[in-house]
Scaffold this motif. Structure first.
Motif, PDB file in Angstrom:
ATOM      1  N   SER A   1      24.752  66.127  71.989  1.00 16.50           N
ATOM      2  CA  SER A   1      24.003  66.927  72.946  1.00 16.50           C
ATOM      3  C   SER A   1      22.662  66.265  73.287  1.00 16.50           C
ATOM      4  O   SER A   1      22.277  66.201  74.452  1.00 16.50           O
TER       5      SER A   1
ATOM      6  N   PHE B   1      23.250  63.109  75.372  1.00 18.25           N
ATOM      7  CA  PHE B   1      24.040  63.334  76.577  1.00 18.25           C
ATOM      8  C   PHE B   1      25.352  62.536  76.560  1.00 18.25           C
ATOM      9  O   PHE B   1      25.711  61.838  77.507  1.00 18.25           O
ATOM     10  N   ARG B   2      26.035  62.629  75.418  1.00 15.34           N
ATOM     11  CA  ARG B   2      27.329  61.962  75.263  1.00 15.34           C
ATOM     12  C   ARG B   2      28.339  62.975  74.740  1.00 15.34           C
ATOM     13  O   ARG B   2      27.963  64.028  74.213  1.00 15.34           O
TER      14      ARG B   2
END
Length: 304
Positions: free
Chosen positions: A27, A30-31
């Motif tokens: 989170s 951003f993966r």
């Protein structure tokens, strides 16, 4: 030598530890969680070590994994600092500025300029270095410092330097009130002075010829490392000698030092800012302009 440890893998490992889970790291970065798992799995395979102990309900760092994370964070910080310093240099700001000052001046003379520089909120480290006599020019010539405050022209070496005059430093021959020379009437002669040790601040020059102004050849000496110590020696009555008048205004006013006339007075010396002519970093030039126009510094030199 090829390394299997990448900055990206260290960032993933750091995020997992801080967030407490693979999902939390995913989170933050951003993966998707599968990308986080793959990165750690590949790192374990490349290093041939287990980074996480997966026998329980929650993945826990192994001792090897903890070591990798601790050392890796140092690399992450270094990488971030490198990126930042590279951007600074591209914008013309140095990462560090070294300012040398002649011991004829107190370090306090630099404080107003440093305070004003800090107000700019520019992340440049400032280092202050004290030098004595020819040591000021020696430090600049050898690039131990980037800027000299209080350089005299008597010991200036050959080279391409820019200078700006700050003012003049007058000298007084000073002794303690309980010193035998304090009781003598009239101007002191060489034969009277050489009977007592001279307090000497050792020249900090490493390559240029050292200076030792105001000492007679047959006079014993007590050598110290800077003007502050020389003042203290003379206040204690252990030595005599010439001192920069602006440095001892308070001592002369309260009587812990007494100014004596001598047959051969010492002339004032002109002191200057000095830098390598081709050096024009933003921090250097800021201090160059600031100190050139520093009213407090000029007043300190000129007040009788």
């Amino acid at each position: 030598m090829h390394t299997t440890i990448t900055i990206d893998a260290l960032k993933v490992l750091d995020a997992i530890d801080r967030k407490g889970s693979f999902a939390g790291a995913a989170s933050e970065l951003f993966r998707v969680p599968s990308a986080i798992s793959y990165t750690i799995q590949k790192l374990e395979e490349d290093l041939n070590v287990s980074i996480f102990d997966r026998t329980g309900h929650k993945a826990v760092l192994t001792p090897a994994g903890r070591h990798l994370l601790n050392e890796g964070r140092a690399l992450l910080n270094a990488a971030e600092n490198l990126a930042h310093s590279t951007q600074q240099i591209a914008q013309g700001w140095e990462t560090r500025l070294r300012i040398g000052f002649n011991s004829l001046l107190p370090a306090e003379c630099l404080m107003p300029a440093i305070r004003n520089f800090q107000n700019l909120s520019v992340p440049v480290d400032v280092q202050i270095i004290e030098e004595v006599f020819a040591g000021a020019w020696d430090a600049l010539q050898s690039r131990r410092v980037d800027l000299i405050v209080g350089a005299d022209l008597l010991s200036k070496p050959t080279g391409s330097f820019a200078t700006r005059t700050l003012g003049q430093v007058p000298f007084v021959f000073a002794v303690a009130p309980n010193h035998p020379l304090a009781k003598l009437k009239g101007a002191l002669s060489e034969s009277q002075i050489i009977q007592y040790p001279a307090a000497v601040a050792a020249d900090t020059s490493r390559a240029l010829s050292p200076g030792h102004a105001g000492i007679f050849s047959r006079q014993r000496t007590i050598t110290v490392t800077n003007i502050d110590q020389k003042i203290a020696i003379q206040e204690a009555g252990l030595g005599v000698g010439w001192l920069p008048k602006p440095r001892i205004r308070q001592q002369l006013a309260n009587g812990t030092l007494i100014a004596k006339d001598v047959h051969e007075p010492r002339a004032p010396i002109s002191i200057h800012l000095a830098r390598h002519r081709d050096d024009k970093g933003k921090a250097l030039m800021w201090f160059w302009r600031e100190l050139s126009e520093d009213v407090q510094l000029k007043n300190w030199l000129e007040i009788e």
